[in-house]
Design an enzyme around this catalytic site. Structure first.
Site, PDB file in Angstrom:
ATOM      1  N   GLU A 132       3.174   3.902 -23.344  1.00  0.00           N
ATOM      2  CA  GLU A 132       4.204   4.829 -23.805  1.00  0.00           C
ATOM      3  C   GLU A 132       4.185   6.145 -23.025  1.00  0.00           C
ATOM      4  O   GLU A 132       4.300   7.235 -23.598  1.00  0.00           O
ATOM      5  CB  GLU A 132       4.055   5.096 -25.307  1.00  0.00           C
ATOM      6  CG  GLU A 132       4.190   3.850 -26.147  1.00  0.00           C
ATOM      7  CD  GLU A 132       4.112   4.109 -27.644  1.00  0.00           C
ATOM      8  OE1 GLU A 132       3.793   5.254 -28.035  1.00  0.00           O
ATOM      9  OE2 GLU A 132       4.364   3.184 -28.432  1.00  0.00           O
TER      10      GLU A 132
ATOM     11  N   GLU B 208       3.345  -4.102 -28.356  1.00  0.00           N
ATOM     12  CA  GLU B 208       3.086  -3.762 -29.759  1.00  0.00           C
ATOM     13  C   GLU B 208       4.231  -4.352 -30.548  1.00  0.00           C
ATOM     14  O   GLU B 208       5.387  -4.101 -30.232  1.00  0.00           O
ATOM     15  CB  GLU B 208       3.021  -2.243 -29.984  1.00  0.00           C
ATOM     16  CG  GLU B 208       1.770  -1.579 -29.451  1.00  0.00           C
ATOM     17  CD  GLU B 208       1.727  -0.083 -29.754  1.00  0.00           C
ATOM     18  OE1 GLU B 208       2.424   0.368 -30.693  1.00  0.00           O
ATOM     19  OE2 GLU B 208       0.999   0.635 -29.043  1.00  0.00           O
TER      20      GLU B 208
END
Length: 633
Positions: free
Chosen positions: A424, A500
């Site tokens: 991220e 994820e």
């Protein structure tokens, strides 16, 4: 039993009262690598000149490594809740006195740290050996040029982790194992073998081995390298020998190709391991012996079939696993790490993502032995910070070294199937972010071209638009399963991975139909369809009850995921829906452009109706997560 007494019984190491003691004697037992964990002294404070050998450390605590200084401290509500409300920052000193026998003069010594959290600086007898800022990196330093044989020596380590340097509990201290490597002048280099299996069939497996040999003497040497492979029963199944000449102070790479007949493949259900033994022969004597466990297996990623292990489709049932050991803290425990994996294995897990940093060597060893596949991840941030004192401070200077060392340490583990360059990272929204991604991928590929690279994107739209996703072999998408189909439609040649995919609070095996979002199901279970996310961040608010309210348009609300900061710009985009969540458990739904009253300040109330968060959805919204409302714009 109170918490501190409980931790004193569990944590490693236990602190003991100061006592007089001499230097630890390091025997020359013939072992190449010995533990250097015993008989350290520790002080959680700054200490002027503590690197000097004559510094008086009699009042320090005697400990045994690995050691996490933060976990045994009391919780403090004034500290950052994201890092456990524990004192993970400050200055800590470690000192160890040791002695080597006179007959050690013809030996060479290297100290190796599996990890030290963080900003480590190391001295021997007051002479600085080196430093390493990244607390998750393993590193080694040469001792030999600074040794005084027959006399007491002092190794000193200063750590200075900073507050707001992590988004989770990192621990603090020399929290992983420390080793002393002892060799002769001619030996296999540090992380000096690279084993691959380029061709594998049921009949035979080709094992390609590259071995780095070093000559630290001032003369040319002629040696032989004998490489033998043993199976799990220690039976030699194949061997090779090569003759080499190494110049004074030089090094060389020896390549060998060996064949294993009817190989026993490594698999998640049958994690069979072979061991490569590399022996350096000078004259008729073995002067060094280096062991490398490895597995024979093939891996492949296919757009239609997914991941293939040994040609067989394997659905990845994974977890994002942070490095700490819960109540035990971050100090590495071989058995506690093994127990974590045993519990996950029993629950049906077969894949581990090392969120979001290089793991301990023990974790990878257990993954090899127990049968997990691994996404080995390097960083949580690059140049652009997520927290003020995170890795972004060191990225420019250290990222290449950290990546290369990580790969060289880990690349022989059969469990690792993919490298991750980051999680991220904010660069995904920058037009030039692809440059850093390409740079990191190049480092990984240079050190290990046999595995693909990924990066976990929580803004995949921007990562694709800005060409960052083009730089990795397999783009990873965090928490956007509804986006997979669109990506595959727009990029038919791409292979993607759900890096994820679900919240840890979902009820395993519960799949409510039809898939839809809700506040609470009558079953009190939370569907596993990954369409509901609960807030993981506490709201810390204080102040008097609200005196008045203002009427604010939804599309002008300023939002933040943190309780102590506000986004620099208001949310932009067309809101298809919004939901005002109330502290009393109720909620109110609003459509685009609705006007609603908001209190002047959020306050802690147990039965009031103060707004706690807004849930947003629609094109252009940040995501479908719950956001803490802090102020209006």
């Amino acid at each position: 039993m109170n918490r501190r007494a409980f931790l004193a019984g569990l944590s490693v190491p236990a602190l003991v009262p100061p006592r007089a003691r001499g230097a630890s004697r390091i025997p020359l037992s013939g072992e190449r690598r010995v533990s250097f964990n015993d008989s350290w002294r520790f002080l959680k404070a700054e200490a002027k000149a503590a690197e000097q050998p004559d510094f008086n450390d009699a009042g320090w605590n005697e400990i045994r490594l690995p050691h996490d200084w933060a976990i045994a401290r009391p919780f403090d509500s004034n500290l950052n809740p994201h890092t456990g409300a524990l004192p993970i920052f400050g200055t800590g000193w470690y000192r160890k006195r040791f002695a080597l026998p006179e007959n050690a003069r013809n030996r060479y010594f290297t100290i190796e740290f599996d990890g030290a959290m963080s900003n480590a600086r190391v001295w021997l007898n007051g002479q600085r050996l080196g430093e390493r800022p990244y607390g998750y990196s393993s590193f080694a330093l040469e001792l030999t040029p600074h040794l005084r044989y027959g006399a007491e020596k002092v190794l000193a380590v200063r750590l200075s982790p900073e507050d707001r340097s992590s988004r989770w509990y990192p621990g603090a201290g020399i929290y992983r194992n420390v080793w002393l490597t002892i060799t002769g002048p001619v030996h296999v280099g540090h992380w000096g073998t690279y084993v691959t299996t380029p061709e594998v069939t049921d009949e035979k497996a080709t094992v390609a081995v590259k071995t780095e040999l070093r000559n630290r003497s001032d003369r040319e040497v002629k040696v032989a390298l004998r490489s033998s492979i043993r199976d799990a029963t220690a039976k030699v199944v194949t061997a090779a020998r090569s003759e080499l000449t190494i110049g004074p102070g030089g090094s060389t790479i020896a390549a060998a190709s060996l064949t294993i007949a009817r190989p026993h493949r490594w698999d998640v259900d049958d994690p069979h391991l072979y061991t490569l033994t590399s022996e350096v022969i000078e004259g008729n004597r073995a002067v060094d012996r280096y062991l490398t466990p490895f597995g024979v297996r093939t891996i492949a990623f296919n757009r239609d079939a997914g991941f293939l292990l040994n040609g067989r489709q394997l659905k990845l049932q994974g977890v994002c696993n942070h490095h700490d050991l819960g109540a035990l803290g971050a100090a590495v425990s071989r058995r506690a790490t093994e127990r974590q994996l045993e519990i996950l294995k029993e629950a049906g897990v077969n894949a581990i993502r090392t969120s979001h940093n290089p793991p301990s060597p023990e974790l990878l060893e257990h993954n090899d032995r127990l049968g997990f596949v691994v996404m080995d991840e390097a960083f949580d941030m690059w140049r652009i910070p997520k927290v003020p004192n995170g890795y972004s401070k060191y990225f420019d200077e250290w990222s290449e070294r950290d990546v290369r060392d990580m790969v060289r340490r880990d690349r022989n583990h059969p469990s690792i199937i993919v490298w991750s360059i980051g999680n991220e990272v904010p660069e995904q929204v920058r037009a030039d972010g692809w440059k850093d991604a390409k740079r990191l991928v190049d480092f990984f590929c240079q050190e290990d071209p046999t595995r693909p690279c990924t990066s976990a994107f929580n803004n995949p739209e921007k990562a694709i638009k800005n060409k960052l996703a083009d730089q990795v072999d397999i783009p990873g998408i965090n928490n956007r399963p509804w986006f997979y189909e669109q990506v595959q439609k727009d990029h038919p040649a791409w292979i993607i991975v759900g890096s994820e995919t679900a919240s840890c609070v979902s009820s395993r095996g519960v799949c409510h139909l039809p898939p839809e979002k809700y506040e609470k199901d009558p079953s009190l279970q939370l569907t596993s369809y990954d369409i509901i996310a609960l807030s993981r961040r506490p709201i810390h608010v204080s102040g008097p009850p609200p005196q008045r309210a203002r009427r604010i348009r939804l599309d002008r609300i300023r939002l933040s995921r943190r309780a102590d900061s506000v986004l620099r710009r208001p949310h932009r985009g067309r809101l298809a829906r919004a939901q005002l969540l109330l502290r009393n458990g109720g909620s109110r739904r609003f459509s685009e452009g609705s006007i609603l009253p908001l209190p002047e300040r959020l306050v802690e109330e147990t039965d009031g109706a103060c707004p706690a968060a807004l849930e947003l959805g629609g094109q252009g919204s940040p995501d479908h997560s719950r956001y803490v409302l802090l102020q209006r714009g």
